[in-house]
Design a protein around this motif. Structure first.
Motif, PDB file in Angstrom:
ATOM      1  N   GLN A 316      73.140 -29.239 -41.950  1.00 13.10           N
ATOM      2  CA  GLN A 316      73.430 -30.059 -43.130  1.00 13.10           C
ATOM      3  C   GLN A 316      73.898 -29.205 -44.300  1.00 13.10           C
ATOM      4  OE1 GLN A 316      69.746 -32.163 -43.711  1.00 13.10           O
ATOM      5  NE2 GLN A 316      70.288 -33.831 -42.307  1.00 13.10           N
ATOM      6  N   ASN A 317      73.277 -28.032 -44.460  1.00  8.15           N
ATOM      7  CA  ASN A 317      73.567 -27.173 -45.613  1.00  8.15           C
ATOM      8  C   ASN A 317      74.560 -26.056 -45.289  1.00  8.15           C
ATOM      9  OD1 ASN A 317      71.640 -28.638 -47.099  1.00  8.15           O
ATOM     10  ND2 ASN A 317      69.977 -27.371 -46.290  1.00  8.15           N
ATOM     11  N   ASN A 318      75.013 -26.047 -44.029  1.00  7.84           N
ATOM     12  CA  ASN A 318      75.995 -25.036 -43.601  1.00  7.84           C
ATOM     13  C   ASN A 318      75.496 -23.612 -43.903  1.00  7.84           C
ATOM     14  OD1 ASN A 318      78.387 -24.154 -42.437  1.00  7.84           O
ATOM     15  ND2 ASN A 318      79.473 -24.134 -44.404  1.00  7.84           N
ATOM     16  N   CYS A 319      74.293 -23.311 -43.442  1.00  9.72           N
ATOM     17  CA  CYS A 319      73.729 -21.979 -43.674  1.00  9.72           C
ATOM     18  C   CYS A 319      73.163 -21.418 -42.366  1.00  9.72           C
ATOM     19  CB  CYS A 319      72.656 -22.021 -44.754  1.00  9.72           C
ATOM     20  SG  CYS A 319      71.254 -23.079 -44.355  1.00  9.72           S
ATOM     21  N   HIS A 320      72.656 -20.193 -42.418  1.00 12.93           N
ATOM     22  CA  HIS A 320      72.149 -19.496 -41.242  1.00 12.93           C
ATOM     23  C   HIS A 320      70.626 -19.387 -41.303  1.00 12.93           C
ATOM     24  CE1 HIS A 320      76.305 -18.139 -41.744  1.00 12.93           C
ATOM     25  NE2 HIS A 320      76.324 -17.902 -40.439  1.00 12.93           N
ATOM     26  N   PHE A 321      70.037 -19.098 -40.170  1.00 16.02           N
ATOM     27  CA  PHE A 321      68.647 -18.646 -40.131  1.00 16.02           C
ATOM     28  C   PHE A 321      68.509 -17.658 -38.974  1.00 16.02           C
ATOM     29  CE2 PHE A 321      68.411 -22.413 -37.375  1.00 16.02           C
ATOM     30  CZ  PHE A 321      67.737 -21.920 -36.271  1.00 16.02           C
ATOM     31  N   ALA A 322      67.437 -16.866 -39.022  1.00 14.24           N
ATOM     32  CA  ALA A 322      67.248 -15.813 -38.022  1.00 14.24           C
ATOM     33  C   ALA A 322      65.964 -16.070 -37.227  1.00 14.24           C
ATOM     34  CB  ALA A 322      67.167 -14.446 -38.700  1.00 14.24           C
ATOM     35  N   LEU A 323      66.014 -15.696 -35.967  1.00 16.09           N
ATOM     36  CA  LEU A 323      64.838 -15.747 -35.097  1.00 16.09           C
ATOM     37  C   LEU A 323      64.590 -14.353 -34.547  1.00 16.09           C
ATOM     38  CD1 LEU A 323      62.653 -17.423 -33.633  1.00 16.09           C
ATOM     39  CD2 LEU A 323      64.269 -17.651 -31.735  1.00 16.09           C
ATOM     40  N   LEU A 324      63.402 -13.813 -34.848  1.00 12.12           N
ATOM     41  CA  LEU A 324      63.009 -12.506 -34.328  1.00 12.12           C
ATOM     42  C   LEU A 324      62.029 -12.709 -33.181  1.00 12.12           C
ATOM     43  CD1 LEU A 324      64.105 -11.888 -37.198  1.00 12.12           C
ATOM     44  CD2 LEU A 324      62.373 -10.069 -37.364  1.00 12.12           C
ATOM     45  N   PHE A 325      62.293 -12.037 -32.070  1.00  8.90           N
ATOM     46  CA  PHE A 325      61.392 -12.105 -30.911  1.00  8.90           C
ATOM     47  C   PHE A 325      60.825 -10.708 -30.697  1.00  8.90           C
ATOM     48  CE2 PHE A 325      59.960 -12.841 -26.612  1.00  8.90           C
ATOM     49  CZ  PHE A 325      59.556 -14.169 -26.661  1.00  8.90           C
ATOM     50  N   LEU A 326      59.498 -10.621 -30.739  1.00 12.21           N
ATOM     51  CA  LEU A 326      58.818  -9.324 -30.797  1.00 12.21           C
ATOM     52  C   LEU A 326      57.855  -9.180 -29.623  1.00 12.21           C
ATOM     53  CD1 LEU A 326      57.167  -7.906 -33.991  1.00 12.21           C
ATOM     54  CD2 LEU A 326      55.818  -8.137 -31.934  1.00 12.21           C
ATOM     55  N   ASP A 327      57.873  -8.007 -29.016  1.00 13.28           N
ATOM     56  CA  ASP A 327      56.933  -7.690 -27.932  1.00 13.28           C
ATOM     57  C   ASP A 327      56.287  -6.338 -28.244  1.00 13.28           C
ATOM     58  OD1 ASP A 327      56.121  -8.201 -24.898  1.00 13.28           O
ATOM     59  OD2 ASP A 327      56.652  -6.075 -25.084  1.00 13.28           O
ATOM     60  N   LEU A 328      54.963  -6.255 -28.010  1.00 15.57           N
ATOM     61  CA  LEU A 328      54.248  -5.004 -28.270  1.00 15.57           C
ATOM     62  C   LEU A 328      54.418  -4.060 -27.087  1.00 15.57           C
ATOM     63  CD1 LEU A 328      50.947  -6.447 -29.786  1.00 15.57           C
ATOM     64  CD2 LEU A 328      53.027  -5.732 -30.973  1.00 15.57           C
ATOM     65  N   ASP A 329      54.862  -2.848 -27.376  1.00 13.21           N
ATOM     66  CA  ASP A 329      55.111  -1.867 -26.329  1.00 13.21           C
ATOM     67  C   ASP A 329      53.807  -1.368 -25.730  1.00 13.21           C
ATOM     68  OD1 ASP A 329      57.823  -2.097 -26.956  1.00 13.21           O
ATOM     69  OD2 ASP A 329      57.662  -0.544 -28.507  1.00 13.21           O
ATOM     70  N   LYS A 429      66.156 -17.544 -25.807  1.00 10.45           N
ATOM     71  CA  LYS A 429      66.683 -16.746 -24.689  1.00 10.45           C
ATOM     72  C   LYS A 429      67.444 -15.521 -25.196  1.00 10.45           C
ATOM     73  CE  LYS A 429      70.364 -17.089 -21.239  1.00 10.45           C
ATOM     74  NZ  LYS A 429      71.382 -16.410 -22.037  1.00 10.45           N
ATOM     75  N   ASN A 430      68.302 -15.719 -26.172  1.00 10.91           N
ATOM     76  CA  ASN A 430      69.115 -14.606 -26.643  1.00 10.91           C
ATOM     77  C   ASN A 430      68.305 -13.592 -27.453  1.00 10.91           C
ATOM     78  OD1 ASN A 430      71.314 -15.700 -25.376  1.00 10.91           O
ATOM     79  ND2 ASN A 430      72.137 -16.685 -27.199  1.00 10.91           N
ATOM     80  N   ALA A 431      67.338 -14.066 -28.236  1.00 10.32           N
ATOM     81  CA  ALA A 431      66.463 -13.131 -28.946  1.00 10.32           C
ATOM     82  C   ALA A 431      65.625 -12.331 -27.951  1.00 10.32           C
ATOM     83  CB  ALA A 431      65.559 -13.893 -29.911  1.00 10.32           C
ATOM     84  N   ASP A 432      65.206 -12.985 -26.874  1.00  8.35           N
ATOM     85  CA  ASP A 432      64.435 -12.318 -25.820  1.00  8.35           C
ATOM     86  C   ASP A 432      65.283 -11.249 -25.131  1.00  8.35           C
ATOM     87  OD1 ASP A 432      62.120 -11.951 -24.245  1.00  8.35           O
ATOM     88  OD2 ASP A 432      62.956 -13.192 -22.652  1.00  8.35           O
ATOM     89  N   LEU A 433      66.534 -11.579 -24.855  1.00  2.00           N
ATOM     90  CA  LEU A 433      67.431 -10.590 -24.246  1.00  2.00           C
ATOM     91  C   LEU A 433      67.620  -9.390 -25.170  1.00  2.00           C
ATOM     92  CD1 LEU A 433      70.225 -12.872 -22.706  1.00  2.00           C
ATOM     93  CD2 LEU A 433      68.549 -11.493 -21.469  1.00  2.00           C
ATOM     94  N   ALA A 434      67.765  -9.661 -26.461  1.00  3.02           N
ATOM     95  CA  ALA A 434      67.926  -8.568 -27.423  1.00  3.02           C
ATOM     96  C   ALA A 434      66.665  -7.716 -27.484  1.00  3.02           C
ATOM     97  CB  ALA A 434      68.256  -9.141 -28.807  1.00  3.02           C
ATOM     98  N   MET A 435      65.492  -8.351 -27.352  1.00  5.77           N
ATOM     99  CA  MET A 435      64.230  -7.605 -27.362  1.00  5.77           C
ATOM    100  C   MET A 435      64.143  -6.668 -26.149  1.00  5.77           C
ATOM    101  SD  MET A 435      61.020  -7.586 -25.782  1.00  5.77           S
ATOM    102  CE  MET A 435      60.704  -9.237 -25.210  1.00  5.77           C
ATOM    103  N   TYR A 436      64.519  -7.165 -24.979  1.00  5.45           N
ATOM    104  CA  TYR A 436      64.492  -6.306 -23.785  1.00  5.45           C
ATOM    105  C   TYR A 436      65.513  -5.171 -23.899  1.00  5.45           C
ATOM    106  CZ  TYR A 436      61.140  -8.928 -21.049  1.00  5.45           C
ATOM    107  OH  TYR A 436      59.978  -9.494 -20.584  1.00  5.45           O
ATOM    108  N   HIS A 437      66.606  -5.451 -24.571  1.00  4.66           N
ATOM    109  CA  HIS A 437      67.572  -4.386 -24.813  1.00  4.66           C
ATOM    110  C   HIS A 437      66.959  -3.314 -25.712  1.00  4.66           C
ATOM    111  CE1 HIS A 437      71.305  -2.319 -25.295  1.00  4.66           C
ATOM    112  NE2 HIS A 437      71.455  -2.661 -26.572  1.00  4.66           N
ATOM    113  N   ALA A 438      66.186  -3.741 -26.723  1.00  2.00           N
ATOM    114  CA  ALA A 438      65.500  -2.784 -27.591  1.00  2.00           C
ATOM    115  C   ALA A 438      64.523  -1.935 -26.786  1.00  2.00           C
ATOM    116  CB  ALA A 438      64.783  -3.530 -28.709  1.00  2.00           C
ATOM    117  N   LYS A 439      63.818  -2.553 -25.847  1.00  2.27           N
ATOM    118  CA  LYS A 439      62.892  -1.792 -25.002  1.00  2.27           C
ATOM    119  C   LYS A 439      63.641  -0.765 -24.173  1.00  2.27           C
ATOM    120  CE  LYS A 439      58.881  -4.794 -24.332  1.00  2.27           C
ATOM    121  NZ  LYS A 439      57.930  -3.797 -24.871  1.00  2.27           N
ATOM    122  N   SER A 440      64.785  -1.187 -23.645  1.00  2.00           N
ATOM    123  CA  SER A 440      65.546  -0.265 -22.787  1.00  2.00           C
ATOM    124  C   SER A 440      66.082   0.929 -23.558  1.00  2.00           C
ATOM    125  CB  SER A 440      66.710  -1.013 -22.119  1.00  2.00           C
ATOM    126  OG  SER A 440      67.709  -1.353 -23.073  1.00  2.00           O
TER     127      SER A 440
END
Length: 716
Positions: A316-329, A429-440
């Protein structure tokens, strides 16, 4: 003159006659009119008497019936049934004295009105209203007129009304629900239960304006509904609102109300039920359903609701938001070594630290296990990066529990709406993929999603499907890397290494599929296959006359901790006929995370005669205290330590220390990744007598191992 006198006298006489005639005629006409009026009046009275719907009687002075009209038939009597009989025989005994007294008052010349009960001809009791009128003739009383009206139904209705009112009042006054009447937005009636619920006395509530006890935020709702009922927009209305008790506590009412006439004016009557406890219970259940029990953070279900709300608002407001997906190493290591109680405390502390990194409008959710998600409304990449960086800094500070200092680092994936997805599932799904990439990339960092990660994920899915096919179609083979005695340069064993012989792509190296096999659990059936195949091929070599060698097979942590590992090994040995002395299982240091289970399994393997070695020793986190308790036969020094020997003093020191420790613990020791003669010399000097690596041979298929080593060994 006489004639004139006679004429005048005649005229006078005639006039007198005429006057007399006129007078007589007028008198006759008057009498005629009086007779007519008398008859007419008699007819009026007769009609009024005979046709009157009420029963009319004439009594003599002794109370006997003289005359009655035909309305007596309403009571089942005829006129003849009553004539010359005293009224006393028809009166209910309880009323007789009172009725007689009223009759005597009429006999004395006064009109009386009263009510009493009589019997009709069927003997049924009838209620009547009585009027007694004295009959005067020449100023003397000759009898009594009596008019009676049947009021049986009227009295019954009155009694029913009284009974109904008594029941209603009793019901209202003793009701378990509150009852009220509102007029001019003020309370004009309340029952005791409403007083009890509100904490006020009855006299304190009466006259109180609704605004004085309604919770301010709910007052518009109450006022609106009162208006609807007064304007007939709605009949009975049911809704909920909050009220303020006298002690200022908040209660929740469920209200039913409808419009009535009260004291001649419009009013609202209704009931209220105290549903505070129910609402509190509902809130508690809802909270439990939408919040994590351990950290009290929103769970994934509430996250889904809030994220979908953010999607709608952002569109409605034509704006963005962010989703962070975090896993403890390496959180599992904390749970396994220090117990779930400490693990839970770590999660609670992590949740508290996360709260310090975000704004009040941001939503932190425990997604499950050691996974957290953070929804940042109205946020782009810049703030998402700042928050992710702050989280890494805060979470990387040491935690102290039971005198143990723990380091917990996060890996964070970030997805931005709508660039990286426009639905809950896609963003997660995409935040999770990015999190696994961070682990790698080494953990303790954050990464934004990109399409390359999607391709990699699809590749992994395809890889999993193909791995399952490979198992079904026997596409795996074992290569063997010789293990050499450094003192005589003789092969004494070989490490079995799995290879995937893809029908189209050729040999696929283990690094390309083992991690996926570990993640999907396919490593367990692959490990079973490797044990059976190694036993089978080793026995085949012995049957072919080759000198016996030890074959070592790598076992993943997942396979080691499955309940039937010992049974699988025993079955493989039994089916192939291989002696247990010629099978060695290579395990990783991660088994020390659950040392009690590990010891039990290792003792079982020791019982059946199978050797056990710890692979890649020095790269894990095993405790020396645990190591001395484990029934281990051999340590394998990881190639990362051998690679810099003998030129790096630190590597030399570590290798020397591992060798000494192994000997002190009465364990054999073997070096992996040996590639130069200098390394061989260094190892011999340190007392390490076994090694494997490219200096001796790369991993070989069965045929080359037989030709290059086993046959030559036999020839010697």
């Amino acid at each position: 003159m006489e004639e004139i006198t006679l004429g005048v006298g005649l005229v006078i006489e005639i006039g007198l006659i005429i006057a007399t005639i006129v007078i007589i005629s007028s008198h006759l006409r008057k009498n005629s009119r009086n007779n007519t009026n008398t008859k007419l009046n008699e007819q009026y009275y007769k009609s009024l008497f005979e046709e009157n719907p009420d029963a009319i009687f004439i009594f003599d002075l002794d109370g006997k019936f003289l005359v009655a009209n035909k309305a007596v038939s309403l009571y089942g009597y005829s006129v003849d049934d009553l004539l010359d009989k005293p009224f006393a025989g028809f009166i209910l005994p309880d009323d007789l004295e009172r009725v007689t007294a009223h009759f005597m008052v009429a006999v004395e010349g006064k009109v009386t009105n009263y009510e009493c009960s009589i019997f009709d001809k069927q003997g049924l009791q009838r209620e009547i209203s009585v009027t007694n009128i004295p009959i005067f003739v020449n100023e003397e009383i000759h009898g009594v007129y009596t008019i009676i009206k049947d009021i049986t139904q009227h009295k019954k209705a009155q009694n029913d009304l009284v009974e109904a009112e008594a029941k209603y009042r009793s019901l209202i006054e003793n009701s378990l629900v509150g009852v009220y009447i509102i007029q001019d937005e003020k309370l004009v009636y309340v029952n005791p239960r409403l007083c009890e619920m509100s904490g006020y006395k009855c006299e304190e509530l009466i006259g109180l304006h609704v605004a004085d006890f309604i919770y301010p935020e709910d007052l518009p709702l109450v006022t609106e509904n009162i208006g609807k009922r007064f304007s007939n927009e709605a009949g009975t209305i049911k809704y909920e609102y909050r009220a303020i008790r006298k002690d200022k506590s908040i209660i929740t009412f469920e209200l039913y109300g409808s419009k009535i006439i009260y004291n001649g004016r419009d009013a609202i009557i209704g009931t209220v039920i105290d549903i505070t406890e129910r609402k509190n219970t509902e809130q508690m259940i809802k909270h439990m359903a939408y919040h994590d029990q351990l950290t009290d953070l929103p769970n994934r279900y509430l996250l889904r609701e809030k994220l979908n709300e953010s999607i709608k608002a952002s569109r409605q407001n034509n704006c963005h938001f962010a989703l962070l997906f975090l896993d403890l190493d390496r959180f599992k290591a904390i749970n396994d070594t220090m117990g779930h109680e400490v693990g839970d405390k770590v999660l609670i502390e992590i949740a508290e630290r996360l709260k310090t990194c975000v704004h009040e409008k941001d939503i932190i959710s425990r997604y499950g296990g050691d996974e957290f998600s953070i929804l940042l409304p109205d946020t782009g990449e810049q703030r998402a990066s700042e928050v992710a960086g702050q989280i890494i800094t805060k979470l990387s500070l040491p935690l102290t529990f039971h005198h143990h200092e723990l380091l917990v680092t996060p890996s964070i994936g970030v997805a931005i709406f709508p660039t990286h997805g426009e639905s809950f599932d896609m963003l997660i799904k995409n935040a999770d993929l990015a999190m696994y990439h961070a682990k790698s990339l080494g953990r303790n960092n954050f990464q934004f999603f990109n399409e390359e990660l999607n391709k990699n994920a699809q590749h992994e899915l395809d890889m999993e499907v193909n791995l399952r096919k490979a198992l079904d179609q026997n596409q795996f083979v074992l290569f063997y890397q010789p293990q050499v005695n450094l003192e005589n340069n003789e092969i004494y064993g070989a490490e079995a290494l799995i290879r995937w012989m893809h029908p189209e792509k050729g040999i696929i190296p283990p690094a390309a599929f083992i991690p996926i096999a570990e993640e999907t659990g396919l490593i367990i059936p692959m490990g079973e296959w490797a044990i059976r195949t190694a036993c089978k091929e080793n026995k085949k070599w012995q049957d072919a006359g080759y000198s016996p060698v030890m074959v070592s097979v790598n076992i993943s942590a997942k396979q080691f901790f499955q309940s039937n590992l010992v049974e699988i090994v025993e079955t493989a040995l039994s089916e192939t006929g291989l002696h247990p002395n010629y099978l060695e299982l290579e395990i990783t240091e991660s088994i020390t995370m659950d040392v009690e289970r590990s010891i039990k399994t290792l003792l079982e393997l020791q019982r059946i005669g199978v050797k056990v070695s710890i692979d890649d020793f020095g790269t894990g986190y095993s405790s020396l205290n645990y190591l001395k308790r484990l029934p281990i036969d051999k340590l394998k020094i990881d190639q990362s330590f051998i690679r810099e020997c003998p030129n790096d003093i630190n590597s030399n020191t570590l290798v020397r220390t591992i060798i000494i420790m192994a000997h002190l613990l009465k364990m054999k020791v073997i070096a992996e990744g040996v590639e130069t003669e200098e390394q061989v010399s260094f190892l011999l000097e340190q007392g390490c007598k076994e090694a494997q690596g490219y200096f001796f041979s790369k991993p070989l298929p069965v045929s080359e191992l037989e030709t290059n080593y086993l046959k030559k060994r036999l020839e010697k």
